[in-house]
Design an enzyme around this catalytic site. Structure first.
Site, PDB file in Angstrom:
ATOM      1  N   ARG A   1     -49.695 -21.102  33.250  1.00 36.81           N
ATOM      2  CA  ARG A   1     -49.212 -21.476  34.593  1.00 36.81           C
ATOM      3  C   ARG A   1     -47.955 -22.352  34.506  1.00 36.81           C
ATOM      4  O   ARG A   1     -47.779 -23.293  35.281  1.00 36.81           O
ATOM      5  CB  ARG A   1     -50.288 -22.210  35.398  1.00 36.81           C
TER       6      ARG A   1
ATOM      7  N   SER B   1     -56.004 -21.543  43.452  1.00 40.05           N
ATOM      8  CA  SER B   1     -56.486 -22.623  42.574  1.00 40.05           C
ATOM      9  C   SER B   1     -55.603 -23.855  42.737  1.00 40.05           C
ATOM     10  O   SER B   1     -54.388 -23.762  42.577  1.00 40.05           O
ATOM     11  CB  SER B   1     -56.434 -22.190  41.104  1.00 40.05           C
TER      12      SER B   1
ATOM     13  N   GLU C   1     -51.936 -27.362  40.029  1.00 42.36           N
ATOM     14  CA  GLU C   1     -51.229 -26.092  39.833  1.00 42.36           C
ATOM     15  C   GLU C   1     -50.277 -25.857  41.015  1.00 42.36           C
ATOM     16  O   GLU C   1     -49.194 -25.313  40.872  1.00 42.36           O
ATOM     17  CB  GLU C   1     -52.253 -24.946  39.741  1.00 42.36           C
TER      18      GLU C   1
HETATM   19  C1  LIG Z   1     -55.677 -16.922  47.844  1.00 42.66           C
HETATM   20  C2  LIG Z   1     -54.729 -17.176  46.714  1.00 42.66           C
HETATM   21  C3  LIG Z   1     -55.023 -16.675  45.464  1.00 42.66           C
HETATM   22  C4  LIG Z   1     -54.158 -16.895  44.381  1.00 42.66           C
HETATM   23  N1  LIG Z   1     -54.466 -16.383  43.154  1.00 42.66           N
HETATM   24  C5  LIG Z   1     -53.649 -16.594  42.102  1.00 42.66           C
HETATM   25  C6  LIG Z   1     -53.965 -16.057  40.808  1.00 42.66           C
HETATM   26  O1  LIG Z   1     -54.951 -15.361  40.625  1.00 42.66           O
HETATM   27  N2  LIG Z   1     -53.112 -16.315  39.802  1.00 42.66           N
HETATM   28  C7  LIG Z   1     -51.977 -17.062  39.969  1.00 42.66           C
HETATM   29  O2  LIG Z   1     -51.253 -17.257  38.976  1.00 42.66           O
HETATM   30  N3  LIG Z   1     -51.654 -17.572  41.173  1.00 42.66           N
HETATM   31  C8  LIG Z   1     -52.453 -17.362  42.233  1.00 42.66           C
HETATM   32  N4  LIG Z   1     -52.137 -17.886  43.466  1.00 42.66           N
HETATM   33  C9  LIG Z   1     -50.906 -18.653  43.617  1.00 42.66           C
HETATM   34  C10 LIG Z   1     -49.716 -17.827  44.174  1.00 42.66           C
HETATM   35  O3  LIG Z   1     -50.125 -16.568  44.582  1.00 42.66           O
HETATM   36  C11 LIG Z   1     -48.628 -17.662  43.098  1.00 42.66           C
HETATM   37  O4  LIG Z   1     -48.199 -18.908  42.629  1.00 42.66           O
HETATM   38  C12 LIG Z   1     -47.412 -16.895  43.628  1.00 42.66           C
HETATM   39  O5  LIG Z   1     -46.546 -16.581  42.569  1.00 42.66           O
HETATM   40  C13 LIG Z   1     -46.653 -17.675  44.706  1.00 42.66           C
HETATM   41  O6  LIG Z   1     -45.678 -16.813  45.257  1.00 42.66           O
HETATM   42  P1  LIG Z   1     -44.857 -17.215  46.542  1.00 42.66           P
HETATM   43  O7  LIG Z   1     -43.774 -16.211  46.708  1.00 42.66           O
HETATM   44  O8  LIG Z   1     -45.770 -17.399  47.695  1.00 42.66           O
HETATM   45  O9  LIG Z   1     -44.242 -18.602  46.073  1.00 42.66           O
HETATM   46  P2  LIG Z   1     -43.949 -19.897  46.962  1.00 42.66           P
HETATM   47  O10 LIG Z   1     -45.236 -20.549  47.314  1.00 42.66           O
HETATM   48  O11 LIG Z   1     -43.014 -19.563  48.053  1.00 42.66           O
HETATM   49  O12 LIG Z   1     -43.201 -20.801  45.888  1.00 42.66           O
HETATM   50  C14 LIG Z   1     -43.862 -21.304  44.754  1.00 42.66           C
HETATM   51  C15 LIG Z   1     -42.847 -22.111  43.912  1.00 42.66           C
HETATM   52  O13 LIG Z   1     -41.851 -21.226  43.405  1.00 42.66           O
HETATM   53  C16 LIG Z   1     -40.553 -21.569  43.889  1.00 42.66           C
HETATM   54  N5  LIG Z   1     -39.890 -20.275  44.157  1.00 42.66           N
HETATM   55  C17 LIG Z   1     -40.351 -19.258  44.920  1.00 42.66           C
HETATM   56  N6  LIG Z   1     -39.485 -18.217  44.860  1.00 42.66           N
HETATM   57  C18 LIG Z   1     -38.479 -18.582  44.049  1.00 42.66           C
HETATM   58  C19 LIG Z   1     -37.280 -17.951  43.591  1.00 42.66           C
HETATM   59  N7  LIG Z   1     -36.945 -16.711  43.956  1.00 42.66           N
HETATM   60  N8  LIG Z   1     -36.448 -18.654  42.760  1.00 42.66           N
HETATM   61  C20 LIG Z   1     -36.764 -19.921  42.385  1.00 42.66           C
HETATM   62  N9  LIG Z   1     -37.875 -20.566  42.781  1.00 42.66           N
HETATM   63  C21 LIG Z   1     -38.727 -19.906  43.585  1.00 42.66           C
HETATM   64  C22 LIG Z   1     -40.793 -22.428  45.131  1.00 42.66           C
HETATM   65  O14 LIG Z   1     -39.721 -23.333  45.343  1.00 42.66           O
HETATM   66  C23 LIG Z   1     -42.078 -23.143  44.735  1.00 42.66           C
HETATM   67  O15 LIG Z   1     -41.797 -24.240  43.899  1.00 42.66           O
HETATM   68  C24 LIG Z   1     -52.980 -17.654  44.575  1.00 42.66           C
HETATM   69  C25 LIG Z   1     -52.667 -18.164  45.851  1.00 42.66           C
HETATM   70  C26 LIG Z   1     -53.537 -17.919  46.909  1.00 42.66           C
HETATM   71  C27 LIG Z   1     -53.191 -18.453  48.261  1.00 42.66           C
END
Ligand SMILES: Cc1cc2nc3c(=O)[nH]c(=O)nc-3n(C[C@H](O)[C@H](O)[C@H](O)COP(=O)(O)OP(=O)(O)OC[C@H]3O[C@@H](n4cnc5c(N)ncnc54)[C@H](O)[C@@H]3O)c2cc1C
Length: 307
Positions: A134, A208, A303
């Site tokens: 992570r 998580s 996380e």
């Molecule tokens: C129900 C649920 C289940 C989940 N299960 C998992 C799992 O099984 N495994 C896992 O690893 N994660 C899991 N996650 C966490 C999440 O899905 C991941 O972290 C995912 O990659 C977040 O994507 P996002 O586009 O929503 O990112 P955001 O929440 O929009 O951003 C996350 C971080 O990345 C940065 N960011 C986003 N896009 C960019 C970009 N293009 N360039 C630079 N920085 C950027 C943001 O500034 C922030 O710091 C889960 C979340 C939820 C709500």
């Protein structure tokens, strides 16, 4: 909408900015002072097509599960275990998303980003991304500096399935699937996730909240003598222990303080029952961290990204 050339004046015009993809892994505890850049870069393009593998470049704004579905449909393997993870392709390398024994780092060939300090576009090889559990260069040293614009994935055309983790095998057996393909794995993973994890559209959560801690041998032995049933597995020089188990043992599962709570089925997931503020969720997280440290001597690391 900002396009590539206007990235160039970003830092000068907007010194404070926050990049978001789907917003599924950010807990907001204050207002954003500057602008929010919602990354919407789309597209899936071929880079290389060989007998055993394929390399595709995917825009950072593409929804992660849409890409997984697309890949499975084309019979490109390697990400089927990562089905149904919320968020975008651009955020996937940030925390090296992982599930059911697979991490996205396994299939990343390169990450393309805009460097807001040097005002130029850069390519990071997989090694330069310094992926960990992570973790990545982008979540540590590169934080608030790079905007990921696209990711190159190397996917398989001759598949190696990862079925040993979690309930995948059991679920396949239950469904009487003896020779599964990547489509079966993807479907089964989504079904398991849907039965276990609270859906953010129904109850606010960011998945998580804490990472699974890795502890040293000595602490493992001490804990094992007091808790013979403590789940663990070898990880590097120590042992990885499920954070959810620790939180549950400490008595927080299902706990609620106003609208901030610890999910009743998944202790690792903190939830917003309605009107909890980001601060209230963060306060609850701190109480859980203190209590787990007091009871087990283990520091839980968050996380979720706190803003
Ligand atoms: C129900 C649920 C289940 C989940 N299960 C998992 C799992 O099984 N495994 C896992 O690893 N994660 C899991 N996650 C966490 C999440 O899905 C991941 O972290 C995912 O990659 C977040 O994507 P996002 O586009 O929503 O990112 P955001 O929440 O929009 O951003 C996350 C971080 O990345 C940065 N960011 C986003 N896009 C960019 C970009 N293009 N360039 C630079 N920085 C950027 C943001 O500034 C922030 O710091 C889960 C979340 C939820 C709500």
């Amino acid at each position: 909408m900002l396009t590539d050339p206007s990235f160039k004046s970003l830092k000068d015009n907007y010194p404070d900015f926050l990049v978001i993809g789907g917003g599924s892994n950010i807990l907001f505890t204050k207002d954003v002072k500057g602008i929010v850049l919602k990354i919407s870069i789309g597209g899936v393009t071929f880079r290389e097509e060989m007998e055993e593998h394929i390399v595709v470049r995917v825009g950072a704004g593409v929804e992660w599960h849409y890409f997984v579905d697309f890949a499975v449909l084309q019979d490109w393997g390697g990400i089927e275990n990562l089905s149904c993870i919320p968020g975008t392709v651009g955020a996937a390398p940030m925390q090296n998303i992982g599930a059911y024994g697979v991490e996205v780092a396994n299939v990343i060939e390169a990450v393309h980003a805009y460097d807001t300090h040097e005002d130029r576009f850069v390519r990071f090889s997989k090694e330069e991304c310094a992926f960990g559990y992570r973790e990545s260069f982008f979540k540590r040293e590169g934080k608030d500096r790079y905007i990921i614009t696209s990711v190159d994935f190397r996917l398989t055309r001759k598949h190696v399935l990862h079925l040993d983790y979690g309930a995948i095998k059991d679920e396949l057996m239950k469904q009487k699937i003896e020779n599964p393909g990547i489509t079966d794995v993807s479907r089964v993973v989504c079904a398991i996730r849907a039965s276990k994890l609270p859906q953010p559209k129904q109850i606010g959560n960011a998945g998580s909240f804490f990472k699974n801690p890795v502890i040293d041998v000595q602490l493992m032995e001490t804990l094992h003598s007091h808790h013979p049933d403590i789940p663990h597995h070898a990880s590097g020089e120590g042992f990885k222990v499920p954070a959810g188990w620790l939180i549950e043992q400490a008595g927080w599962k299902g706990y609620r303080e106003g609208d901030a709570g610890c999910h009743e089925k998944q202790a690792l997931v903190l939830v917003n029952h309605g009107k909890a503020t980001g601060r209230e969720i963060l306060n609850l997280a701190s109480k859980i961290q203190e209590d787990v440290f007091g009871k087990f001597g283990i520091s839980l690391e968050r996380e979720v990204n706190i803003f």
